[in-house]
Design a protein around this motif. Structure first.
Motif, short mmCIF file in Angstrom:
data_model
loop_
_atom_site.label_atom_id
_atom_site.label_comp_id
_atom_site.label_asym_id
_atom_site.label_seq_id
_atom_site.Cartn_x
_atom_site.Cartn_y
_atom_site.Cartn_z
N UNK A 45 4.20 10.50 -73.87
CA UNK A 45 3.33 9.50 -73.26
C UNK A 45 3.99 8.78 -72.10
N UNK A 46 5.22 8.37 -72.27
CA UNK A 46 5.95 7.65 -71.22
C UNK A 46 6.53 8.61 -70.17
N UNK A 47 6.74 9.86 -70.55
CA UNK A 47 7.33 10.85 -69.63
C UNK A 47 6.27 11.58 -68.82
N UNK A 48 5.00 11.44 -69.21
CA UNK A 48 3.89 12.12 -68.55
C UNK A 48 4.09 13.64 -68.59
N UNK A 49 4.41 14.12 -69.80
CA UNK A 49 4.67 15.54 -69.99
C UNK A 49 3.82 16.10 -71.13
N UNK A 50 3.78 17.41 -71.18
CA UNK A 50 3.18 18.14 -72.29
C UNK A 50 4.15 19.26 -72.64
N UNK A 51 4.29 19.52 -73.93
CA UNK A 51 5.18 20.59 -74.39
C UNK A 51 4.36 21.69 -75.05
N UNK A 52 4.70 22.90 -74.72
CA UNK A 52 4.18 24.07 -75.42
C UNK A 52 5.31 24.50 -76.34
N UNK A 53 5.16 24.20 -77.63
CA UNK A 53 6.19 24.45 -78.63
C UNK A 53 5.84 25.76 -79.34
N UNK A 54 6.65 26.77 -79.12
CA UNK A 54 6.37 28.11 -79.62
C UNK A 54 7.11 28.35 -80.93
N UNK A 55 6.37 28.39 -82.02
CA UNK A 55 6.97 28.64 -83.33
C UNK A 55 7.09 30.12 -83.63
N UNK A 56 6.38 30.95 -82.88
CA UNK A 56 6.49 32.40 -83.00
C UNK A 56 6.24 32.97 -81.61
N UNK A 57 7.32 33.17 -80.85
CA UNK A 57 7.22 33.59 -79.46
C UNK A 57 6.47 34.91 -79.34
N UNK A 58 6.75 35.85 -80.20
CA UNK A 58 6.13 37.17 -80.07
C UNK A 58 4.62 37.12 -80.28
N UNK A 59 4.16 36.44 -81.30
CA UNK A 59 2.71 36.34 -81.54
C UNK A 59 2.06 35.50 -80.44
N UNK A 60 2.70 34.40 -80.03
CA UNK A 60 2.16 33.57 -78.95
C UNK A 60 2.05 34.38 -77.66
N UNK A 61 3.04 35.20 -77.37
CA UNK A 61 2.99 36.06 -76.18
C UNK A 61 1.76 36.95 -76.21
N UNK B 18 -2.64 22.42 -82.64
CA UNK B 18 -1.93 23.60 -83.16
C UNK B 18 -2.83 24.82 -83.18
N UNK B 19 -2.22 25.98 -82.93
CA UNK B 19 -2.89 27.26 -83.15
C UNK B 19 -2.21 27.88 -84.35
N UNK B 20 -3.00 28.12 -85.40
CA UNK B 20 -2.47 28.71 -86.63
C UNK B 20 -3.13 30.06 -86.87
N UNK B 21 -2.39 30.94 -87.51
CA UNK B 21 -2.91 32.23 -87.94
C UNK B 21 -2.37 32.50 -89.33
N UNK B 22 -3.25 32.74 -90.29
CA UNK B 22 -2.84 32.93 -91.69
C UNK B 22 -1.97 31.79 -92.18
N UNK B 23 -2.36 30.57 -91.85
CA UNK B 23 -1.68 29.33 -92.26
C UNK B 23 -0.32 29.11 -91.60
N UNK B 24 0.10 30.00 -90.72
CA UNK B 24 1.38 29.83 -90.01
C UNK B 24 1.11 29.30 -88.60
N UNK B 25 1.89 28.31 -88.17
CA UNK B 25 1.75 27.77 -86.82
C UNK B 25 2.34 28.76 -85.83
N UNK B 26 1.52 29.14 -84.84
CA UNK B 26 1.98 30.05 -83.79
C UNK B 26 2.54 29.23 -82.63
#
Length: 148
Positions: free
Chosen positions: A66-82, A130-138
């Motif tokens: 909020x104070x940094x004026x940023x957004x993060x894309x946090x990848x918990x599974x790089x291969x599936x997110x790709x 969050x984007x989840x697939x089969x209850x796992x966060x992608x």
């Protein structure tokens, strides 16, 4: 650590000090006031002045979006997110992860990654999505009243 904090603050990023939790490292700011500016009355708050963190030896630090004026894309599974990004948007996620222009945020976990983006001024943050697939966060998008 001091050099990293100085570089992040010089880039205009606001950091939140995160002390350990009963002797164990933590990545969640749990102290009251973490999402308010740091002051004498609020030593747990965020700041973009590295000198404010001199007394925080052994702490972890979070980025307050909020104070940094940023957004993060946090990848918990790089291969599936790709695969998701390529199929849905025709975007090459690995190009972003390998770009020399990115700010590197390393994860000790394999197949994880994080990308930070500066947002336009007055952007209404969406918090956490969050984007989840089969209850796992992608992957997660974090901005506004969230920390990294």
């Amino acid at each position: 650590m001091e050099q990293q904090l100085t570089a992040l603050c010089a880039a205009g990023l606001s950091l939140v000090p995160i002390p350990d939790n009963n002797g164990k490292p933590s990545k969640n700011p749990a102290r009251k006031g973490w999402n308010q500016p740091r002051s004498n009355e609020n030593p747990n708050g965020y700041s973009n002045n590295a000198a404010d963190f001199i007394s925080c030896e052994g702490f972890n630090f979070g980025l307050y979006h909020g104070a940094s004026n940023t957004i993060a894309l946090d990848l918990d599974n790089v291969e599936v997110a790709r695969r998701v990004f390529e199929e849905v948007t025709d975007l090459q996620l690995l190009d972003w992860l390998e770009s020399e222009q990115r700010a590197e945020v390393k994860s000790p976990k394999p197949n994880h990654g994080k990308l930070l983006f500066r947002l336009p001024q007055d952007f209404e943050g969406a918090g956490l999505r969050q984007l989840k697939h089969n209850s796992a966060v992608i992957f997660e998008l974090r901005c506004g009243n969230c920390k990294m």
